[in-house]
Design an enzyme around this catalytic site. Sequence first.
Site, PDB file in Angstrom:
ATOM      1  N   ASN A   1      -3.626   4.496  16.424  1.00  0.00           N
ATOM      2  CA  ASN A   1      -4.768   4.158  15.572  1.00  0.00           C
ATOM      3  C   ASN A   1      -5.132   2.701  15.816  1.00  0.00           C
ATOM      4  O   ASN A   1      -4.354   1.813  15.467  1.00  0.00           O
ATOM      5  CB  ASN A   1      -4.409   4.322  14.093  1.00  0.00           C
ATOM      6  CG  ASN A   1      -4.293   5.779  13.717  1.00  0.00           C
ATOM      7  OD1 ASN A   1      -5.125   6.595  14.106  1.00  0.00           O
ATOM      8  ND2 ASN A   1      -3.256   6.111  12.973  1.00  0.00           N
TER       9      ASN A   1
ATOM     10  N   GLY B   1       6.810  -1.968   6.269  1.00  0.00           N
ATOM     11  CA  GLY B   1       8.170  -2.485   6.256  1.00  0.00           C
ATOM     12  C   GLY B   1       9.193  -1.584   6.914  1.00  0.00           C
ATOM     13  O   GLY B   1       8.920  -0.443   7.270  1.00  0.00           O
ATOM     14  N   GLU B   2      10.378  -2.153   7.107  1.00  0.00           N
ATOM     15  CA  GLU B   2      11.490  -1.417   7.715  1.00  0.00           C
ATOM     16  C   GLU B   2      12.482  -1.068   6.596  1.00  0.00           C
ATOM     17  O   GLU B   2      13.217  -1.939   6.117  1.00  0.00           O
ATOM     18  CB  GLU B   2      12.142  -2.293   8.796  1.00  0.00           C
ATOM     19  CG  GLU B   2      13.447  -1.763   9.348  1.00  0.00           C
ATOM     20  CD  GLU B   2      13.405  -0.292   9.772  1.00  0.00           C
ATOM     21  OE1 GLU B   2      12.593   0.070  10.626  1.00  0.00           O
ATOM     22  OE2 GLU B   2      14.187   0.507   9.203  1.00  0.00           O
TER      23      GLU B   2
ATOM     24  N   SER C   1      11.807   6.657   7.756  1.00  0.00           N
ATOM     25  CA  SER C   1      11.470   6.320   9.136  1.00  0.00           C
ATOM     26  C   SER C   1      12.006   4.935   9.472  1.00  0.00           C
ATOM     27  O   SER C   1      11.803   3.983   8.726  1.00  0.00           O
ATOM     28  CB  SER C   1       9.947   6.352   9.303  1.00  0.00           C
ATOM     29  OG  SER C   1       9.592   5.904  10.593  1.00  0.00           O
TER      30      SER C   1
ATOM     31  N   SER D   1      11.416   5.922  15.084  1.00  0.00           N
ATOM     32  CA  SER D   1      10.238   5.485  15.835  1.00  0.00           C
ATOM     33  C   SER D   1      10.672   5.112  17.241  1.00  0.00           C
ATOM     34  O   SER D   1      11.029   3.971  17.505  1.00  0.00           O
ATOM     35  CB  SER D   1       9.600   4.285  15.128  1.00  0.00           C
ATOM     36  OG  SER D   1       9.072   4.690  13.897  1.00  0.00           O
ATOM     37  N   LEU D   2      10.661   6.086  18.126  1.00  0.00           N
ATOM     38  CA  LEU D   2      11.183   5.849  19.474  1.00  0.00           C
ATOM     39  C   LEU D   2      10.132   5.167  20.361  1.00  0.00           C
ATOM     40  O   LEU D   2      10.350   4.083  20.865  1.00  0.00           O
ATOM     41  CB  LEU D   2      11.642   7.184  20.079  1.00  0.00           C
ATOM     42  CG  LEU D   2      12.514   7.068  21.313  1.00  0.00           C
ATOM     43  CD1 LEU D   2      13.804   6.316  21.032  1.00  0.00           C
ATOM     44  CD2 LEU D   2      12.820   8.448  21.882  1.00  0.00           C
ATOM     45  N   HIS D   3       9.036   5.814  20.573  1.00  0.00           N
ATOM     46  CA  HIS D   3       7.850   5.233  21.232  1.00  0.00           C
ATOM     47  C   HIS D   3       7.982   4.901  22.715  1.00  0.00           C
ATOM     48  O   HIS D   3       6.980   4.639  23.377  1.00  0.00           O
ATOM     49  CB  HIS D   3       7.349   3.972  20.521  1.00  0.00           C
ATOM     50  CG  HIS D   3       7.092   4.157  19.062  1.00  0.00           C
ATOM     51  ND1 HIS D   3       6.483   5.271  18.535  1.00  0.00           N
ATOM     52  CD2 HIS D   3       7.382   3.358  17.992  1.00  0.00           C
ATOM     53  CE1 HIS D   3       6.403   5.142  17.225  1.00  0.00           C
ATOM     54  NE2 HIS D   3       6.944   4.013  16.864  1.00  0.00           N
TER      55      HIS D   3
ATOM     56  N   CYS E   1      -1.581   5.774   9.908  1.00  0.00           N
ATOM     57  CA  CYS E   1      -0.332   5.153  10.340  1.00  0.00           C
ATOM     58  C   CYS E   1      -0.590   3.819  11.003  1.00  0.00           C
ATOM     59  O   CYS E   1      -1.423   3.714  11.897  1.00  0.00           O
ATOM     60  CB  CYS E   1       0.351   5.996  11.400  1.00  0.00           C
ATOM     61  SG  CYS E   1       1.032   7.470  10.781  1.00  0.00           S
TER      62      CYS E   1
ATOM     63  N   CYS F   1       6.740  -7.234   7.356  1.00  0.00           N
ATOM     64  CA  CYS F   1       7.878  -6.684   8.118  1.00  0.00           C
ATOM     65  C   CYS F   1       8.434  -7.797   8.994  1.00  0.00           C
ATOM     66  O   CYS F   1       7.667  -8.593   9.526  1.00  0.00           O
ATOM     67  CB  CYS F   1       7.389  -5.506   8.985  1.00  0.00           C
ATOM     68  SG  CYS F   1       8.726  -4.596   9.793  1.00  0.00           S
TER      69      CYS F   1
ATOM     70  N   CYS G   1       6.459  -4.954  16.047  1.00  0.00           N
ATOM     71  CA  CYS G   1       6.076  -3.961  17.045  1.00  0.00           C
ATOM     72  C   CYS G   1       4.624  -4.246  17.425  1.00  0.00           C
ATOM     73  O   CYS G   1       3.783  -4.479  16.552  1.00  0.00           O
ATOM     74  CB  CYS G   1       6.234  -2.554  16.479  1.00  0.00           C
ATOM     75  SG  CYS G   1       7.900  -2.264  15.868  1.00  0.00           S
TER      76      CYS G   1
ATOM     77  N   CYS H   1       3.402   8.484   1.073  1.00  0.00           N
ATOM     78  CA  CYS H   1       3.915   7.542   2.074  1.00  0.00           C
ATOM     79  C   CYS H   1       4.132   6.206   1.376  1.00  0.00           C
ATOM     80  O   CYS H   1       3.182   5.572   0.899  1.00  0.00           O
ATOM     81  CB  CYS H   1       2.901   7.430   3.211  1.00  0.00           C
ATOM     82  SG  CYS H   1       3.382   6.265   4.476  1.00  0.00           S
TER      83      CYS H   1
ATOM     84  N   GLU I   1       0.818  -1.212   0.000  1.00  0.00           N
ATOM     85  CA  GLU I   1       0.000   0.000   0.000  1.00  0.00           C
ATOM     86  C   GLU I   1       0.854   1.265   0.000  1.00  0.00           C
ATOM     87  O   GLU I   1       1.955   1.291   0.560  1.00  0.00           O
ATOM     88  CB  GLU I   1      -0.916  -0.001   1.230  1.00  0.00           C
ATOM     89  CG  GLU I   1      -2.027  -1.030   1.075  1.00  0.00           C
ATOM     90  CD  GLU I   1      -2.915  -1.126   2.297  1.00  0.00           C
ATOM     91  OE1 GLU I   1      -4.130  -1.225   2.126  1.00  0.00           O
ATOM     92  OE2 GLU I   1      -2.396  -1.099   3.424  1.00  0.00           O
TER      93      GLU I   1
ATOM     94  N   CYS J   1       1.506  -2.298  15.884  1.00  0.00           N
ATOM     95  CA  CYS J   1       1.485  -2.039  14.437  1.00  0.00           C
ATOM     96  C   CYS J   1       0.817  -3.170  13.675  1.00  0.00           C
ATOM     97  O   CYS J   1       1.161  -4.339  13.849  1.00  0.00           O
ATOM     98  CB  CYS J   1       2.912  -1.849  13.935  1.00  0.00           C
ATOM     99  SG  CYS J   1       3.019  -1.687  12.136  1.00  0.00           S
TER     100      CYS J   1
HETATM  101  N1  SAH Z   1       9.244   0.458   9.978  1.00  0.00           N
HETATM  102  C1  SAH Z   1       9.448   1.860  10.020  1.00  0.00           C
HETATM  103  C2  SAH Z   1       8.606   2.614   9.032  1.00  0.00           C
HETATM  104  C3  SAH Z   1       7.161   2.228   8.915  1.00  0.00           C
HETATM  105  S1  SAH Z   1       6.083   2.456  10.326  1.00  0.00           S
HETATM  106  C4  SAH Z   1       9.210   2.388  11.420  1.00  0.00           C
HETATM  107  O1  SAH Z   1       8.695   1.648  12.253  1.00  0.00           O
HETATM  108  O2  SAH Z   1       9.592   3.523  11.654  1.00  0.00           O
HETATM  109  C5  SAH Z   1       5.618   4.154  10.229  1.00  0.00           C
HETATM  110  C6  SAH Z   1       5.120   4.770  11.559  1.00  0.00           C
HETATM  111  O3  SAH Z   1       3.787   4.364  11.896  1.00  0.00           O
HETATM  112  C7  SAH Z   1       5.996   4.393  12.739  1.00  0.00           C
HETATM  113  O4  SAH Z   1       6.339   5.503  13.507  1.00  0.00           O
HETATM  114  C8  SAH Z   1       5.088   3.488  13.481  1.00  0.00           C
HETATM  115  O5  SAH Z   1       5.476   3.397  14.771  1.00  0.00           O
HETATM  116  C9  SAH Z   1       3.726   4.111  13.270  1.00  0.00           C
HETATM  117  N2  SAH Z   1       2.626   3.211  13.629  1.00  0.00           N
HETATM  118  C10 SAH Z   1       2.612   1.882  13.549  1.00  0.00           C
HETATM  119  N3  SAH Z   1       1.432   1.394  14.007  1.00  0.00           N
HETATM  120  C11 SAH Z   1       0.690   2.450  14.375  1.00  0.00           C
HETATM  121  C12 SAH Z   1      -0.635   2.581  14.905  1.00  0.00           C
HETATM  122  N4  SAH Z   1      -1.423   1.534  15.125  1.00  0.00           N
HETATM  123  N5  SAH Z   1      -1.087   3.825  15.158  1.00  0.00           N
HETATM  124  C13 SAH Z   1      -0.313   4.911  14.914  1.00  0.00           C
HETATM  125  N6  SAH Z   1       0.930   4.832  14.396  1.00  0.00           N
HETATM  126  C14 SAH Z   1       1.434   3.611  14.139  1.00  0.00           C
HETATM  127 FE1  SF4 Z   2       7.670  -2.949  11.109  1.00  0.00          FE
HETATM  128 FE2  SF4 Z   2       7.642  -0.268  11.533  1.00  0.00          FE
HETATM  129 FE3  SF4 Z   2       5.412  -1.749  11.948  1.00  0.00          FE
HETATM  130 FE4  SF4 Z   2       7.484  -1.980  13.614  1.00  0.00          FE
HETATM  131  S1  SF4 Z   2       6.220  -0.154  13.266  1.00  0.00           S
HETATM  132  S2  SF4 Z   2       6.294  -3.701  12.737  1.00  0.00           S
HETATM  133  S3  SF4 Z   2       9.219  -1.749  12.216  1.00  0.00           S
HETATM  134  S4  SF4 Z   2       6.443  -1.432   9.971  1.00  0.00           S
END
Ligand code: SAH
Ligand code: SF4
Length: 412
Positions: free
Chosen positions: A345, A214-215, A246, A268-270, A388, A157, A161, A150, A135, A164
């Site tokens: 989300n 993906g990463e 990212s 993506s620190l979180h 996201c 992936c 996480c 985007c 997508e 995600c």
């Molecule tokens: N793999 C890379 C790039 C793709 S994810 C990464 O993790 O940075 C892109 C962004 O979407 C990241 O910051 C991720 O943490 C965020 N994301 C993933 N799941 C989400 C969700 N359910 N709600 C909001 N943001 C989310």
């Molecule tokens: Fe992969 Fe990024 Fe989602 Fe983590 S947040 S599972 S690294 S796409």
Amino acid sequence: MSSVAPTPTRSRDGTAASLLNDEERARIRAKSAQFAPPTAAMPDGRRDLVGLSREELTDIMVEIGEKPFRTKQLWHWIYHQGATDFSRMSSIARPLQEKLAERFVVGRPGVVTEQTSQDSTRKFLFRFRDGQEAETVYIPDRQEDRGAVCISSQVGCTLSCTFCHTGTQALVRNLGAAEIVGQFMAARDSYGEWPSPKGDTPRLLSTIVLMGMGEPLYNYDNVAKAMRIIMDGEGIGLSRRRITLSTSGVVPMMDQCGAELGINLAVSLHAVRDDLRDEIVPLNRKYPIKEIIAACRRYPAASNARRITFEYIMLRGINDSEADARELVRLISGIPAKVNLIPFNPWPGSSYRPSTREQLEKFANIVMDAGFASPIRMPRGRDILAACGQLRTESQRLRRVARPDDGTDAAQ
Ligand code: SAH
Ligand code: SF4
């Protein structure tokens, strides 16, 4: 490949220090090669010219007995004009157009679905030649005639996480350079924005964020090749300042990305404590917070004009306390940075809840008072599951590929 300074890291047991070096990067790339995309050719053998570097394109022209200057002509038609049909390439004589059409195509991913949200966000589901899907989302600026594309870098992936949706899907394969550039080109087709606007001409598709599925740093070679094509001034010509990658924190490749591509970085620190980050971003067990922050401090493309974005997903009662906000500020102090607060989300099956509005604002104020911009990212395209972390396709892995063997189920 330019050489990148070795970087210190924690060993697997988390105590002794060891050196990450080129060997570590070579290991990551070797693993990545196991998920290589299929060759970019049609079933009838015609090769796709999209996704080739200028050098590769020149080699191919020479192979078929043409002069190297054809590269410049083709590049202009493919990436500036957006032509997909050789017969439109009017600076090329008819016999050569025919010769090219017999051997090559200028491809695009197939559009399976194209949905436009009530807020004008547009989501594309693309299908590639082997049937795999990914997508891409176009997010228009609310005020101006511009927007961000985007882009996905992998189908699925390897990382998982916990918040995600993409992370629930195993890695199927990497996307090739043609497929990465192709997402952008197909989105531009959809908005009819060819020829590529030059210089300061306003562009609808004005920035790229590598924040889809993906990463990207686990598919570095294809991503880097695609970004070089997109940045080439005689074609799409998007500046490195308009591209943001990212990552969930693949430290050794962050160094390489900074040294070679110089594009903007989002991390993506979180979470601000390793115990929590180990749980929600399992890659943290391999590259812990301290090393990520150190890699950000030395990221060459960062400056006050080009700040590093720290992405921070706000999960109610998990990582959203005021103490967390204060620790975040302490961790990033001195880095030219901004903090993007992302309301979680929800997706079917996830157990997290988004932080309350009140908590989001408290958190944002602490970060802002410390001198960092802390925009709250408003979810876009929720009604079409384009926000996201909501991206996921039904593509399934066709073959089982050996799982990582280094003790963290996250690391590639
Ligand atoms: N793999 C890379 C790039 C793709 S994810 C990464 O993790 O940075 C892109 C962004 O979407 C990241 O910051 C991720 O943490 C965020 N994301 C993933 N799941 C989400 C969700 N359910 N709600 C909001 N943001 C989310
Ligand atoms: Fe992969 Fe990024 Fe989602 Fe983590 S947040 S599972 S690294 S796409």
